[in-house]
Design an enzyme around this catalytic site. Structure first.
Site, short mmCIF file in Angstrom:
data_model
loop_
_atom_site.label_atom_id
_atom_site.label_comp_id
_atom_site.label_asym_id
_atom_site.label_seq_id
_atom_site.Cartn_x
_atom_site.Cartn_y
_atom_site.Cartn_z
CE LYS A 1 -4.22 -2.08 1.44
NZ LYS A 1 -3.83 -3.46 1.76
C1 LIG Z 1 -4.57 -4.55 1.31
C2 LIG Z 1 -3.85 -5.84 1.26
C3 LIG Z 1 -4.26 -6.88 0.41
C4 LIG Z 1 -5.49 -6.77 -0.45
O1 LIG Z 1 -5.34 -5.81 -1.48
P1 LIG Z 1 -6.64 -5.25 -2.23
O2 LIG Z 1 -6.13 -4.19 -3.14
O3 LIG Z 1 -7.54 -4.73 -1.17
O4 LIG Z 1 -7.24 -6.41 -2.97
C5 LIG Z 1 -3.49 -8.03 0.37
N1 LIG Z 1 -2.41 -8.18 1.15
C6 LIG Z 1 -1.99 -7.21 1.99
C7 LIG Z 1 -0.79 -7.44 2.83
C8 LIG Z 1 -2.69 -6.01 2.07
O5 LIG Z 1 -2.27 -5.04 2.90
#
Ligand SMILES: *Cc1c(COP(=O)(O)O)cnc(C)c1O
Length: 462
Positions: free
Chosen positions: A112
């Site tokens: 993220k």
């Molecule tokens: C947010 C997240 C996901 C899921 O990603 P999306 O874009 O919501 O599908 C998977 N793994 C981790 C570690 C995350 O922080």
């Protein structure tokens, strides 16, 4: 470049406004009116560039007039300067034709950061220029919140409030949100699960008087600028593996469908992507939907991959919009049904369109742990539980094309689950030492809209 809502009844906006708004006023999500295409030569020319240079070329057409070329280059440079790997998104090999894209070298150790660090810089430049302030409210199952706080802490034109489900995030995730000392950071522990957090956030956005009063801005994965930032690493990894001269498959540990949807944008831009494989844990609404055509919510089951513990996957609305031929009325009807009855049926035509792009698989808790153990033995890679879900599903979808599995978080973010599975306790990187002893600052809040709005009004700086 203009942006339209998936529900077809919100104003069409330029990039900057779509980014600052987050959720469209008709409840929909913004998408570019048309997706710009890159030629095979332009894609081939990305190979060997720095991540930042590739990011500029991939994202530039989407930004339109909102940022100048030099300004946008500087923003990208600042966004990725805090990453602790020169490649930003390095690829490692797991086995024959199977590669892991490590997206966890940013400041909060999850993918993220790629999007959040960028939009922190974009927000700051846009707000400063306009002499505006905003109040960011986000909901998180763990990683979005820490990434948002890290990206927006200390910025003069922003207050950031993060709702997380009390008791349902890992210690490290929580401490990443509760230990920053900046006065513009507010961590809120909500009595409920992640879907409650997400629902209250949506309620705040739908309260237009409140929304305008506090200058509400959303940075959840529904924000188009976040999706856009995630398009870049599909290009950098695929070109490293021979695109555009050969196609590449991707498997993505999926929750809110933002990360994998970015892959579909890369595909629509002309990147030869074979299949995009949705990997889910036991919260498998997306896998069931792709398998059966029914999208039915059925309660969140807490898992060892908590960032994927969701039942309503908000960005899936974007995929539905495309699958229904960009028919905003049809999407509105599905979302109304979801709200009224907790589910809906995807039409045959739309299901077929989805299956042309997406495949899927589901992984149990035991399988996740076994995969962490097996990957360590086979390749020396220590996977976080989310990445392990991806690797397991990818193994069932290997073909003659290279497969890239997205490693979405660093194993040290989930030390208990990793230790239980592999017998090794992953060490935190040096820059995070100290986080377990710093004092925490958090407010426990009820699952109640009025109480939350009152708190935001009171705490935000005038
Ligand atoms: C947010 C997240 C996901 C899921 O990603 P999306 O874009 O919501 O599908 C998977 N793994 C981790 C570690 C995350 O922080």
């Amino acid at each position: 470049m203009r942006y339209v809502s998936t529900r077809g009844r919100a104003p069409v906006l330029p990039f900057e406004e779509a980014m600052l708004t987050g959720l469209a006023r008709d409840g929909g999500l913004y998408l570019p009116e048309t997706v710009p295409r890159m030629t095979a030569d332009e894609i081939a020319a990305l190979a060997g560039l720095s991540y930042e240079d590739a990011a500029f070329r991939v994202m530039r057409p989407f930004v339109g007039e909102s940022f100048g070329d030099d300004e946008f280059r500087r923003i990208i440079g600042r966004a990725y300067a805090g990453f602790r790997h020169a490649a930003r998104a390095p690829l490692v090999q797991l086995g024959p034709n199977h590669f892991l894209l490590e997206l966890f070298h940013g400041p909060t150790l999850a993918f993220k950061d790629f999007a959040m660090q960028l939009i922190g810089q974009l927000f700051q430049v846009a707000l400063e220029r306009a002499g505006r302030r905003v109040t960011i409210v986000g909901a998180t199952s763990g990683d979005t919140g820490s990434a948002a706080i890290e990206a927006f802490r200390g910025l003069p034109n922003v207050d950031v409030f993060i709702l997380y489900p009390h008791g349902r995030v890992s210690d490290i995730q929580r401490r990443q949100m509760t230990t920053p000392e900046d006065a513009n950071v507010h961590a809120l522990a909500l009595d409920g699960d992640f879907d409650d957090c997400q629902a209250r956030l949506k309620d705040m956005f739908n309260d237009f008087a409140f929304r305008d009063e506090v200058g509400l801005a959303g940075v959840n994965s529904i924000n188009w600028a976040r999706v856009l930032a995630q398009v870049v690493y599909y290009f950098t990894s695929a070109t490293s593996l021979g695109a555009p001269h050969r196609a590449v498959d991707f498997t993505v540990p999926t929750g809110n469908f933002g990360d994998i949807f970015a892959g579909s944008i890369a595909r629509a831009m002309g990147l030869p992507v074979g299949r995009l494989v949705v990997a889910t844990n036991q919260n498998d609404i997306l896998h069931r939907c792709l398998a059966t055509g029914r999208y039915d919510t059925d309660g969140v089951k807490p898992s060892i991959s908590p960032s994927m513990d969701i039942q309503v996957s908000s960005n899936f609305e974007r995929a539905l919009f495309e699958a229904y031929g960009r028919d905003g009325a049809a999407v509105t009807q599905l979302m109304d049904e979801l709200k009224a009855h907790g589910g809906f049926a995807v039409s045959q035509g739309a299901l077929q369109a989805l299956r042309e792009v997406y495949a899927s698989g589901r992984v149990s808790e035991d399988e996740t742990r076994a995969t962490i153990r097996d990957a360590l033995a086979a390749s020396g890679e220590l996977l976080c539980p989310h990445s392990a879900v991806g690797v397991r599903v990818a193994e069932a979808h290997l073909s003659d094309r290279p497969m890239v599995t997205l490693a979405t978080a660093h194993p040290a973010k989930f030390p208990d689950a990793v230790e239980q599975a592999a017998g090794i306790r992953p060490a935190l990187p040096p820059h995070m030492e100290g986080i377990m002893t710093r004092p925490e600052r958090v407010t426990r809040v009820p699952n109640d809209l009025a109480a939350l709005e009152a708190l935001v009004r009171e705490r935000r700086r005038a």
